[in-house]
Structure formats: structure tokens, C-alpha cells
Design an enzyme around this catalytic site. Sequence first.
Site, mmCIF file in Angstrom:
data_model
loop_
_atom_site.group_PDB
_atom_site.id
_atom_site.type_symbol
_atom_site.label_atom_id
_atom_site.label_comp_id
_atom_site.label_asym_id
_atom_site.label_seq_id
_atom_site.Cartn_x
_atom_site.Cartn_y
_atom_site.Cartn_z
ATOM 1 N N ASP A 9 3.712 43.860 92.913
ATOM 2 C CA ASP A 9 3.674 44.172 94.330
ATOM 3 C C ASP A 9 2.717 43.330 95.020
ATOM 4 O O ASP A 9 3.405 42.585 96.180
ATOM 5 C CB ASP A 9 3.298 45.623 94.531
ATOM 6 C CG ASP A 9 4.021 46.783 93.984
ATOM 7 O OD1 ASP A 9 5.234 46.289 93.418
ATOM 8 O OD2 ASP A 9 3.650 47.725 93.805
ATOM 9 N N GLY A 67 8.631 53.343 98.164
ATOM 10 C CA GLY A 67 8.781 52.365 97.061
ATOM 11 C C GLY A 67 8.899 50.970 97.274
ATOM 12 O O GLY A 67 9.381 50.126 96.642
ATOM 13 N N GLY A 100 5.249 55.710 100.682
ATOM 14 C CA GLY A 100 5.711 56.411 99.734
ATOM 15 C C GLY A 100 7.362 56.255 99.579
ATOM 16 O O GLY A 100 8.161 56.961 98.989
ATOM 17 N N SER A 137 7.532 59.381 97.387
ATOM 18 C CA SER A 137 6.683 59.192 96.094
ATOM 19 C C SER A 137 5.391 58.632 96.058
ATOM 20 O O SER A 137 4.972 57.335 96.390
ATOM 21 C CB SER A 137 7.450 58.336 95.116
ATOM 22 O OG SER A 137 7.003 57.869 94.007
ATOM 23 N N GLU A 140 12.078 46.803 86.747
ATOM 24 C CA GLU A 140 10.933 48.120 86.888
ATOM 25 C C GLU A 140 10.232 48.280 85.856
ATOM 26 O O GLU A 140 10.857 48.373 84.867
ATOM 27 C CB GLU A 140 12.054 49.198 87.548
ATOM 28 C CG GLU A 140 11.483 49.784 88.793
ATOM 29 C CD GLU A 140 11.274 48.859 89.944
ATOM 30 O OE1 GLU A 140 10.345 48.584 90.258
ATOM 31 O OE2 GLU A 140 12.547 48.653 90.347
ATOM 32 N N HIS A 141 9.113 48.435 86.170
ATOM 33 C CA HIS A 141 8.020 49.096 85.205
ATOM 34 C C HIS A 141 7.777 48.286 84.050
ATOM 35 O O HIS A 141 7.658 48.631 82.834
ATOM 36 C CB HIS A 141 8.480 50.511 84.723
ATOM 37 C CG HIS A 141 8.110 51.594 85.842
ATOM 38 N ND1 HIS A 141 6.931 52.140 85.989
ATOM 39 C CD2 HIS A 141 9.045 52.256 86.588
ATOM 40 C CE1 HIS A 141 6.912 53.037 86.959
ATOM 41 N NE2 HIS A 141 8.307 52.970 87.419
#
Length: 563
Positions: free
Chosen positions: A237, A180, A178, A280, A60-61
Site C-alpha cells: 500500500d 480497500g 474502509g 472493512s 492479494e495478501h
Amino acid sequence: MAAEQPIPVYTNLTDLYGSLGTSLNHADKWNKIAEEFQRRFGQKPAYIARAPGRVNLIGEHIDYCLFGVLPAAIERDILIAIGQRSKIRAEDFPGGVVAENMQTKYTRQIFAPAPRRRTSVSEQEVRLEEWDLDINTKELRWESYVKAGYYGVLINYFAGEGDPAPVDILVTGTVPAGSGLSSSAAMVVGSTLAFLAINGKLEGNFTGDGPKITKGQLVEMAVANEKRVGVNSGGMDQAASVISVPSSALYISFFPNLSASAVPLPPGAVFIIANSLVVSDKAVTAKRNYNLRVVETLAAARILARRLEVRVDKTEKVTLREVAGRLAGEVEEAGEMPLEWLLETLKRMEREVEGLKPEKSSEEGRLGVTMDEMIKMSGLTLDEFHEVYMSWVEGEIFDSLLGTLELTVLCVKVEATHFQLYKRAKHVLSEASRVLQFRQICLAALSSASSMDVLKDLGQLMNESQISCNELFQCSCPELNELTEIAKDAGAFGSRLTGAGWGGCTVSLVAEDNVDAFIKSVSATYKPYKGLQGEALNEVIFATRPSSGACGEFNEPSDAVRI
């Protein structure tokens, strides 16, 4: 390589379903959108594009830091039916779009691209600014993602001569917004694919005679397109939505260029997605969450490079992955360094990351550094630092930085006046290591080890990732933390947030024979699920197996007007 393969285009659903390799009733969904398109627009759609959502199993990130990640496409997807306007009116603009959505909360939208005036600009600027298609990044609407995909097709394929076709489109989808699960990326990928297809740019006007667009090219176009809605995506993504294959995760590497390889998952592994029901919206919160983290990781990369005596040009936005490559003596022309070599380099960098802590830690900063300290650590002047790291971010994020040298304009819950270089870099480097370990375990499991031991090892890495996301990258939230704990109590080997965070979903690794009991236990324990039954419950917690990536079905309508 998977990224070099062409986009699959089918002429019948039987072949398409065999490729999808999933258990959902796709036939009903595809038939419904085709029938509804004909009812609304008076003709069959010429093309239906499918783009799945994705679940990131781990990593993640770190994609925008150019480290490899391990997502998988899910069975839930976005479908976009498209056809050329059957009746062209005199008042139609070239490339005009009538866009409708099968979800009743979204209203019909009509828009058309407008050619820009060619006065006092260079030929290069003319090409880049050939078309104007208004996309409101302040108040994001569903059609903005459609427009984003369309815009990329316009500037890449209609910059010289010719006009795009006027079209009708109809959108439907099962990827919750929203959550994820990358509904936005799926929407942009689907839109890009649909507009390419209807304008004969996908594969030689459907005859197969012309050059085919590869999956990698579609990914690159979709990444650039999503940035037009205000999100600086790293590409994970879009790559997962386009390149994924059934029964496998996808190891996606972004350096020195985009590459993807399937990572078969161990038998008996099922992933359960649970929606926290905390929305989100990455595009809306990007200014104070997502984009801020991008700046912090980029600044940390430069400062860490200085400590390691790695060369970085003054105007360069170097990433942590690029620093790792230079530290290890990697030759970009030769491709990515061996992954074992990369693991060793990451361990060395993790030891050095301690130097990103402030000289004097304050309770207010909690290991963060002020703007003054960060600029000093970077070796740049204030003007140089602003030009490299902040000029690309929307002005309202950093408008006050030059005047106050503090990030005071944000209503941010974490260290608004301090940049968390140490925490962000430590997360990125440790998370990159976990991805490589996850991949190694899966590949080794093909020939050895018991399935149960493999699932336990993978679950442990997922749990460590969640701790890091929560404590170091601070992209979790109380509801996500609660859901992951409930999942582990219900028998999950591991559970973590998936996606950008700050809400959205968790992903849990569960044994195949425990799926029903797991869902029942989580549903009874997580309070926001109270009272949900049947389809309503299935919308918020569901099992999924890895699906295939973006594809489409083509049917040549007899009554369509060809331009």
C-alpha cells in the site's frame, strides 16, 4: 530504480498537475484546502502533502509473504496542509500539533509528543524510546494515522538533539475509508511526508542543499509507522502510494529488497472501482482476519520448507518467498532471481503444498490443522513455536493458545479452532504466479497481440484471483462476490476484490468504450446502490486511471515562526 528517486516537491500547481497526469479537477481541491487553512489558522500553509490511495490490480495478501504485487495509484487522494504555528504560546510543548479535518464528522485534536525519561536504560533504548506519542490501537481515530506518521519522524530525526516544530495541520481526502483503497496508508504516507517537510528533513530545509529522502526510504518509514496503529502491513500500500507513475501499474518486489518498476497497461484498459459498502476496517479486524492470515502463512512457510528440505533457523520467521529463493539457490546479494526462474520454482512449491493438509481431514477443520498438529509439523517445541509465531501478536488474539492448544477466543466465521495452512499457502503461491503472468502479458502487449485478446487474458487472471481469494484465503464476502458477478455480466473482462477484503471494493477491467454503460448497468443491478445519483453515486463507483505517487507543494509563508 524508481525507489531511489527523491520525493517530488513543486513550487507551483502547473508543474504538479503535469506530473499527476490525471483528469480530476485537482486545482479546486488544492485551492480549497489552502484557503481553509488560512481561514482557520491565520496564515497560508507552508506545505501541502499529497498521497494517493491505491488499487491492487492483482496480488492479494502476498506482499507480507514478500512476493511481488501489481498495484497502481488512483486519482483519489489525501491532502495534508501543514504550517508552523504563527503564534507560539508559553504553554506550547515542543512539537505540539493542532490537527483539524475538513470533514465535519472529525473533531479538532490537540496533542504533543512527550520526551521519555532516561533512567535505567541503555543508550540504544534511549534512542528508540526518545519520544512518547500516545496512539490508541483499541479505539482507532482519524488522528491516530497522523500521529503514526509523526512518530516515525520523531524517532528517526529527533532522537538526539533539537525539538520538532509546533504545527497546525488540516486534512482532507477523497479516498473512502474502509474501502480497500488504502486510505489508511495514504494518510500515514501523507502525514510522514508533511512532518518531514515542515521540520526541514525532506530536502535540506527546502533549499535542496542537503541529502534528499528517496521514495524507497519514505516507503520503509511509512510501513513502520502504520504498524504503530496495529496493522502488520507488507508494504504494498505504501509503495504504491509513493512510487507509482501515470499510465502504468507498478510491479513491486520486496525481496531481497524493495524495488519497483513500471508495467505499462494496454491501450483501451480502464479500471472501474465499485464499493461494496461493507466497511472493512483493517486496523479493527486485524486480530481475527489480517494478522491471523499472517501467522498462517508464516507457519505454512516453515512447514513447507521442512518438506522441501530447505534450511530454516529455529528463531526465524521465514516467508514463502524466502523459501522459494533458497529452494532455487537464489543469491540475495545478486538481486532477485529471473522471474521465469521464479515461476518454475512456484510451480514446484504448488505441487508440494498438498503436504500441508491434515492427515485426517475433519468436517470441523475442513482441511485445517489443530494447534497440536501445526506445532508437530513445524518441528518446533510449543515454547519455540509461540516465541517465533505468536509473541508478536497482541495478547488477546492468542491468550488461550498455551492453555488449550486451540484458537477458541476468537469469534471467527472460518475454522476458529483450525489453522488453514494448505489453503493459505496454495492461494499465496498461485496468486504470486498470476502476478508474474499478468506482468508478462502487459509487457508482451507492447509489441504484439491485439488489445482485445490482451484484455481477455488479463481479465481471466483477475477472475481466477477472485476465486482463490474467496475459496482459499477466505477474505471475500457475499457482497464482494455478488459485485464481481454483476460486473462480469455487465461486460467486464475480469473482476476481483481489491485490498485486504472482508468488505471494501472490487476492481473490474473494462474496455474504454464500455465505461458508461458498465457503470449504468452495475448501478442499476447492485441493490445497495438503489437511489444513489450524481455525486453520491460517483463516490461508490467510478473509473480511474493510474496516477502518480506522493508529492507536495511548498510555499514559504512570510509570517511563519521558524524554530
